[in-house]
Structure formats: C-alpha cells, structure tokens
Scaffold this motif. Structure first.
Motif, PDB file in Angstrom:
ATOM      1  N   LEU A  90       5.729  -7.088  13.941  1.00 45.32           N
ATOM      2  CA  LEU A  90       6.111  -8.157  13.022  1.00 45.32           C
ATOM      3  C   LEU A  90       5.208  -9.383  13.070  1.00 45.32           C
ATOM      4  CD1 LEU A  90      10.023  -8.059  13.254  1.00 45.32           C
ATOM      5  CD2 LEU A  90       8.504  -6.943  11.610  1.00 45.32           C
ATOM      6  N   ARG A  91       4.257  -9.408  14.016  1.00 49.39           N
ATOM      7  CA  ARG A  91       3.342 -10.556  14.057  1.00 49.39           C
ATOM      8  C   ARG A  91       1.879 -10.160  14.155  1.00 49.39           C
ATOM      9  NH1 ARG A  91       5.896 -15.728  17.379  1.00 49.39           N
ATOM     10  NH2 ARG A  91       7.068 -16.541  15.612  1.00 49.39           N
ATOM     11  N   VAL A  92       1.593  -9.083  14.858  1.00 51.98           N
ATOM     12  CA  VAL A  92       0.192  -8.758  15.141  1.00 51.98           C
ATOM     13  C   VAL A  92      -0.654  -8.567  13.880  1.00 51.98           C
ATOM     14  CG1 VAL A  92       0.592  -6.260  15.436  1.00 51.98           C
ATOM     15  CG2 VAL A  92      -1.329  -7.366  16.584  1.00 51.98           C
ATOM     16  N   PRO A  93      -0.138  -8.004  12.764  1.00 49.04           N
ATOM     17  CA  PRO A  93      -1.001  -7.892  11.579  1.00 49.04           C
ATOM     18  C   PRO A  93      -1.418  -9.250  11.011  1.00 49.04           C
ATOM     19  CG  PRO A  93       0.897  -6.432  11.389  1.00 49.04           C
ATOM     20  CD  PRO A  93       1.177  -7.368  12.530  1.00 49.04           C
ATOM     21  N   ILE A  94      -0.670 -10.313  11.362  1.00 48.55           N
ATOM     22  CA  ILE A  94      -0.994 -11.661  10.872  1.00 48.55           C
ATOM     23  C   ILE A  94      -1.794 -12.444  11.904  1.00 48.55           C
ATOM     24  CG2 ILE A  94      -0.018 -13.841  10.062  1.00 48.55           C
ATOM     25  CD1 ILE A  94       2.387 -12.222   9.061  1.00 48.55           C
ATOM     26  N   THR A  95      -1.376 -12.388  13.169  1.00 40.96           N
ATOM     27  CA  THR A  95      -2.074 -13.158  14.203  1.00 40.96           C
ATOM     28  C   THR A  95      -3.495 -12.652  14.429  1.00 40.96           C
ATOM     29  OG1 THR A  95      -1.191 -11.749  15.981  1.00 40.96           O
ATOM     30  CG2 THR A  95       0.085 -13.701  15.395  1.00 40.96           C
ATOM     31  N   SER A  96      -3.730 -11.380  14.165  1.00 40.56           N
ATOM     32  CA  SER A  96      -5.073 -10.821  14.372  1.00 40.56           C
ATOM     33  C   SER A  96      -6.088 -11.389  13.387  1.00 40.56           C
ATOM     34  CB  SER A  96      -5.037  -9.291  14.258  1.00 40.56           C
ATOM     35  OG  SER A  96      -4.493  -8.883  13.021  1.00 40.56           O
ATOM     36  N   GLY A 133     -10.479  -8.451  -3.116  1.00 38.24           N
ATOM     37  CA  GLY A 133      -9.302  -7.855  -3.737  1.00 38.24           C
ATOM     38  C   GLY A 133      -8.504  -7.013  -2.759  1.00 38.24           C
ATOM     39  N   PHE A 134      -9.181  -6.125  -2.020  1.00 37.78           N
ATOM     40  CA  PHE A 134      -8.500  -5.282  -1.034  1.00 37.78           C
ATOM     41  C   PHE A 134      -7.871  -6.130   0.074  1.00 37.78           C
ATOM     42  CE2 PHE A 134     -11.640  -2.096  -2.645  1.00 37.78           C
ATOM     43  CZ  PHE A 134     -10.705  -1.201  -3.166  1.00 37.78           C
ATOM     44  N   LEU A 135      -8.578  -7.186   0.468  1.00 41.69           N
ATOM     45  CA  LEU A 135      -8.073  -8.066   1.521  1.00 41.69           C
ATOM     46  C   LEU A 135      -6.727  -8.677   1.121  1.00 41.69           C
ATOM     47  CD1 LEU A 135      -8.496  -9.683   4.205  1.00 41.69           C
ATOM     48  CD2 LEU A 135      -9.670 -11.408   2.816  1.00 41.69           C
ATOM     49  N   PHE A 136      -6.645  -9.190  -0.111  1.00 41.00           N
ATOM     50  CA  PHE A 136      -5.429  -9.866  -0.541  1.00 41.00           C
ATOM     51  C   PHE A 136      -4.312  -8.888  -0.907  1.00 41.00           C
ATOM     52  CE2 PHE A 136      -8.373 -13.520  -1.503  1.00 41.00           C
ATOM     53  CZ  PHE A 136      -7.870 -14.328  -0.504  1.00 41.00           C
ATOM     54  N   ILE A 137      -4.651  -7.756  -1.527  1.00 38.74           N
ATOM     55  CA  ILE A 137      -3.623  -6.750  -1.854  1.00 38.74           C
ATOM     56  C   ILE A 137      -3.004  -6.191  -0.580  1.00 38.74           C
ATOM     57  CG2 ILE A 137      -3.228  -4.458  -2.836  1.00 38.74           C
ATOM     58  CD1 ILE A 137      -5.405  -5.140  -4.927  1.00 38.74           C
ATOM     59  N   GLY A 138      -3.854  -5.841   0.381  1.00 34.24           N
ATOM     60  CA  GLY A 138      -3.355  -5.315   1.651  1.00 34.24           C
ATOM     61  C   GLY A 138      -2.510  -6.339   2.390  1.00 34.24           C
ATOM     62  N   THR A 139      -2.959  -7.595   2.375  1.00 32.61           N
ATOM     63  CA  THR A 139      -2.222  -8.665   3.049  1.00 32.61           C
ATOM     64  C   THR A 139      -0.850  -8.869   2.423  1.00 32.61           C
ATOM     65  OG1 THR A 139      -4.274  -9.792   3.677  1.00 32.61           O
ATOM     66  CG2 THR A 139      -2.271 -11.115   3.656  1.00 32.61           C
ATOM     67  N   LEU A 140      -0.781  -8.782   1.089  1.00 31.05           N
ATOM     68  CA  LEU A 140       0.502  -8.934   0.391  1.00 31.05           C
ATOM     69  C   LEU A 140       1.465  -7.807   0.769  1.00 31.05           C
ATOM     70  CD1 LEU A 140       2.169 -10.520  -1.658  1.00 31.05           C
ATOM     71  CD2 LEU A 140       1.150  -9.112  -3.466  1.00 31.05           C
ATOM     72  N   LEU A 141       0.977  -6.571   0.812  1.00 29.19           N
ATOM     73  CA  LEU A 141       1.818  -5.433   1.215  1.00 29.19           C
ATOM     74  C   LEU A 141       2.313  -5.595   2.649  1.00 29.19           C
ATOM     75  CD1 LEU A 141      -0.034  -2.323  -0.293  1.00 29.19           C
ATOM     76  CD2 LEU A 141       2.222  -3.194  -0.923  1.00 29.19           C
ATOM     77  N   ILE A 142       1.438  -6.092   3.522  1.00 29.21           N
ATOM     78  CA  ILE A 142       1.818  -6.344   4.914  1.00 29.21           C
ATOM     79  C   ILE A 142       2.958  -7.360   4.972  1.00 29.21           C
ATOM     80  CG2 ILE A 142       1.028  -7.458   7.055  1.00 29.21           C
ATOM     81  CD1 ILE A 142      -1.729  -6.102   6.491  1.00 29.21           C
ATOM     82  N   GLY A 143       2.843  -8.425   4.193  1.00 31.69           N
ATOM     83  CA  GLY A 143       3.886  -9.441   4.169  1.00 31.69           C
ATOM     84  C   GLY A 143       5.210  -8.895   3.681  1.00 31.69           C
ATOM     85  N   LEU A 144       5.188  -8.066   2.626  1.00 34.79           N
ATOM     86  CA  LEU A 144       6.422  -7.470   2.104  1.00 34.79           C
ATOM     87  C   LEU A 144       7.076  -6.571   3.146  1.00 34.79           C
ATOM     88  CD1 LEU A 144       5.221  -6.573  -1.523  1.00 34.79           C
ATOM     89  CD2 LEU A 144       6.810  -8.384  -0.876  1.00 34.79           C
ATOM     90  N   ALA A 145       6.265  -5.798   3.862  1.00 37.65           N
ATOM     91  CA  ALA A 145       6.796  -4.893   4.886  1.00 37.65           C
ATOM     92  C   ALA A 145       7.412  -5.659   6.052  1.00 37.65           C
ATOM     93  CB  ALA A 145       5.685  -3.968   5.382  1.00 37.65           C
ATOM     94  N   ILE A 146       6.708  -6.682   6.525  1.00 36.44           N
ATOM     95  CA  ILE A 146       7.181  -7.442   7.686  1.00 36.44           C
ATOM     96  C   ILE A 146       8.462  -8.208   7.357  1.00 36.44           C
ATOM     97  CG2 ILE A 146       6.626  -9.389   9.212  1.00 36.44           C
ATOM     98  CD1 ILE A 146       3.740  -8.440   9.219  1.00 36.44           C
ATOM     99  N   SER A 147       8.595  -8.675   6.107  1.00 37.05           N
ATOM    100  CA  SER A 147       9.778  -9.450   5.734  1.00 37.05           C
ATOM    101  C   SER A 147      11.062  -8.652   5.922  1.00 37.05           C
ATOM    102  CB  SER A 147       9.663  -9.930   4.282  1.00 37.05           C
ATOM    103  OG  SER A 147       9.679  -8.846   3.378  1.00 37.05           O
ATOM    104  N   ILE A 148      10.993  -7.326   5.732  1.00 34.49           N
ATOM    105  CA  ILE A 148      12.178  -6.475   5.919  1.00 34.49           C
ATOM    106  C   ILE A 148      12.650  -6.532   7.371  1.00 34.49           C
ATOM    107  CG2 ILE A 148      13.046  -4.106   5.867  1.00 34.49           C
ATOM    108  CD1 ILE A 148      12.605  -5.207   3.102  1.00 34.49           C
ATOM    109  N   GLY A 149      11.727  -6.322   8.297  1.00 30.31           N
ATOM    110  CA  GLY A 149      12.082  -6.371   9.711  1.00 30.31           C
ATOM    111  C   GLY A 149      12.564  -7.745  10.135  1.00 30.31           C
TER     112      GLY A 149
END
Length: 405
Positions: free
Chosen positions: A28-34, A104-120
């Motif tokens: 829930l944090r490592v994909p962002i803190t990295s 584009g890939f950087l921001f699309i992937g980051t957005l998907l990561i945020g949506l996934a983490i918000s569930i947890g």
C-alpha cells in the motif's frame, strides 16, 4: 477428532488471513515511496518541470480521493475479499505499465496504482474490525508496520536498484510488482469464503449514521488528510530539499529511509497504546508538535542535524497514520460504519493530500527554494493539531452526536 480438525482449520484460516493482510499492507505504500528518490532521474529523463513531476506523487492521491467513497459499495456487491483480490491485479498491471518509458505510460500506470491502493486503504480497517474485534490495536499495528517497512525499503533501495545493470528508474519501479504478485497468490484462499464482510453487514437492519453531518467525522477526515498531505509531500520532495543543502541522491534517499524507519516502531506502538487509553488527545498533540519540530529543523537547522529532524518527522508520521486508522475503528460502532468513515475520510483526506506535492512544487518555483513549502507544512501541522484534539476525545460518532443533541 472432528472438532480438533475444525479448530486446526480455523486457526490455519486465521493465520492465512493475517499473512494476507500483512502482504496487502506491504503493497500500500512501496509503489509510491519508491518514486520519490528517483524523481530527479525521472525529471531529467523525461524533461519535465517540478510541478509536473509532483503529479507522479499526486495522481495516486487523486485516485484515492475519487475511488475511496465507492470502495465500500464495490465490496457490498462482490464481497470484500474479491474486491481486494481484484485491486491486487490492477496494482500489478499499473506497476507494469508505469515501468514502460514515456510520460503517458508513467501517468497511466501511476493512476491505476492509485486506484488499486485506494481499495486496500479503505477496506483493511473494516476487515480488521470484523475479523479481529478484540485485537484491533495489535492488528492495526502489525499491518501498519509492514506497510511502512516496505515503504522505507522502496525509498532506500530505489536509487541502488536503478544503478544495477541496465535497470534504470523503470526497472527500479517495476521490480515491486513481484511483491504484489506474492500478495495476490497468498490472498487467493480468501476468495473461496462465503462471507462478504461489508456485504454481510449491510444485510442487517440499517441505522443511518449521518457521517457527513458529524463534526467528529470531519475532524477525523481533516486529521487523516493533514498527515497524508505531509507524508506524501515529504516522500515527493524531501530528497530534493536535502540536495539543496549538500546531500547527494543516494544520501538523501537514505535520510528518507531513516524517516520511514522511525515510522515503523511508532506504527505498532501507537495503536496498541491508543486502544487502551480513555482518549487519544495527548497522542494527537504530540504528533503535531513533532511535525512542527521536524519542519522547523529543516528550515532553520544545520545539515548535521538532518537525521534528528528525519526521526522527528518519522515518529510524527507513524503516529499520525496510526491514529487515523485507529480513529476509524474507535470512533465507530461496527465494521460497516468503520469502512464508511474510512471511505469518507480517505476520499476528502486524500483530496486534501493531493494538493501537497504539486503545491509544494509551485511554492518552490515561486520562491526559488524550500522556505515557502516548509512554512506551508508547519501551517498544516497546526491543522493536524486542532483536528487531532477533536478526534482524540472519547466516544463514537453516534455517542458524540447524542451528547451534542
């Protein structure tokens, strides 16, 4: 014999759930803190400004704000276990996409990561309250500890990993997808459960709790948002702050690691203590004062004392996060209401937090330095202080509403 087998199966299921919660928390944090310690590499490689670079940290927070209110509704429809399982799949996809070169890939992937983490983020407090009602403090501490251990590793290891062979910043971000895959595999047995968690609770007679009209609920939301704004702003910009006073990228990364290392014991100790106290006002005040001390130190202190300020900020961050999570459970009457408060607080809280990294970048560009951003963070610490005092007082939302009435 049959009874003993049932007991053993129950214990095994309990341990599997515990390990699953721990591994979900670890993601829930490592994909962002990295990202934070690699920001200078990303900015240089993609030729983007500080404000645009801040969006890499802000996009997940926007996703948290948008999806958090809907997470309980999704869990009501398909079950809490399946909702979390699907979130891990989206997290894996998001990490993979973000690791492809290109803005584009950087921001699309980051957005998907945020949506996934918000569930947890939203559902884990409810899972704990429903499945471990008499161990809320300990369980909150355990999952928060692993969340922050891996968050710290993300900050500390990103630059060294980027230097290995031809990995670069893309590989250093992508490697954390392995952790998400492991979490998904361990979580798979939970998908066989009939219990829907939140959905089961919603089948019971409903008693509407007016969260949106509750001053206590809004205080918890402000506390959650304030401490999140501080944390994600530091993750995004603390390496650059330290670069300006003489730290290189590697050393700055390890100072962020030290900050997050200080978070780890705090995130375990604070929930355990908070659950036993009559109220949590003292803990909230101490949290805000430590934030103020750390920011004042970075603003006026010397380079030699940076490790001390990092530890102060780490302890404050761990305490702030843990108090937010424990407020979701201590200030609500059941698991359903805990998830609803979690969704509300994380929606508006992360909307507030999303302002942090971008606004700090804008303030840096305006003032050509980190003085204005640090003053801004001190002001946010005052908001945390006031919201924490209100949130820390004894009583659930329903009980406090009756007292006011």
């Amino acid at each position: 014999m049959k009874k003993q087998t049932e007991i053993n199966n129950t214990e095994k299921a309990g341990w599997l759930l515990l390990i699953g919660i721990v591994l979900i928390g670890a993601n829930l944090r490592v994909p962002i803190t990295s990202v934070g310690t690699l920001m200078s590499f990303i900015r240089e490689d993609l030729a983007i400004s500080n404000a645009v670079a801040g969006l890499v940290t802000t996009l997940p927070l926007i996703a948290f704000a948008v999806l958090s209110p809907f997470a309980p509704k999704i869990a009501n429809r398909i079950g809490m276990q399946w909702t979390i399982g699907l979130s891990m799949i989206f997290l894996i996809i998001g990490i993979a996409i973000r690791s492809i070169t290109g803005i584009g890939f950087l921001f699309i992937g980051t957005l998907l990561i945020g949506l996934a983490i918000s569930i947890g983020n939203v559902l884990i407090p409810g899972i704990i309250k429903m499945n471990f009602p008499y161990r809320i403090g300990v369980m909150t501490g355990i999952y928060a500890v692993f969340m922050n251990i891996f968050g710290a590793l993300g900050s500390g290891l990103s630059v060294p990993l980027a230097s290995v062979g031809n990995m670069g910043w893309q590989g250093a971000l992508g490697i954390w997808g392995i952790l998400a895959i492991i979490a998904l595999i361990v979580w798979l047995p939970q998908l066989r459960k009939q219990q829907g968690g939140v959905s089961k609770a919603t089948r019971q007679p409903k008693q509407k709790t007016k969260l949106w009209r509750s001053p206590l609920a809004w205080s918890v939301t402000l506390f959650m948002g304030g401490q999140s704004l501080v944390f994600y702003t530091l993750i995004a910009w603390m390496p650059d702050m330290l670069n300006t006073i003489g730290y290189n990228a590697g050393s700055a990364g390890w100072m962020v690691f030290l900050m997050q290392a200080a978070i780890i014991p705090t995130t375990f100790v604070v929930p355990v203590i908070a659950e036993k106290l009559k109220n949590q006002v003292g803990l909230a005040i101490a949290t805000a004062l430590l934030f103020m001390t750390g920011f004042a130190g970075l603003l006026f202190g010397s380079m030699v004392l940076v490790p001390l300020w990092a530890v102060c900020l780490g302890i404050a961050g761990g305490s702030g996060f843990s108090l937010s999570m424990i407020f979701f459970t201590l200030r609500t009457k059941d698991g359903k209401e805990a998830v609803e408060l979690s969704g509300m607080a994380q929606s508006f809280g992360y909307m507030l937090a999303a302002v942090g990294p971008v606004f700090a970048g804008v303030l840096y560009d305006i003032g050509s330095g980190w003085t204005l951003p640090l003053i801004f963070l001190i002001l946010i610490s005052i908001v945390i202080l006031i919201a924490g005092i209100i949130s820390g007082k004894e009583g659930t939302i329903a009980e406090r509403a009756k007292i006011v009435a």
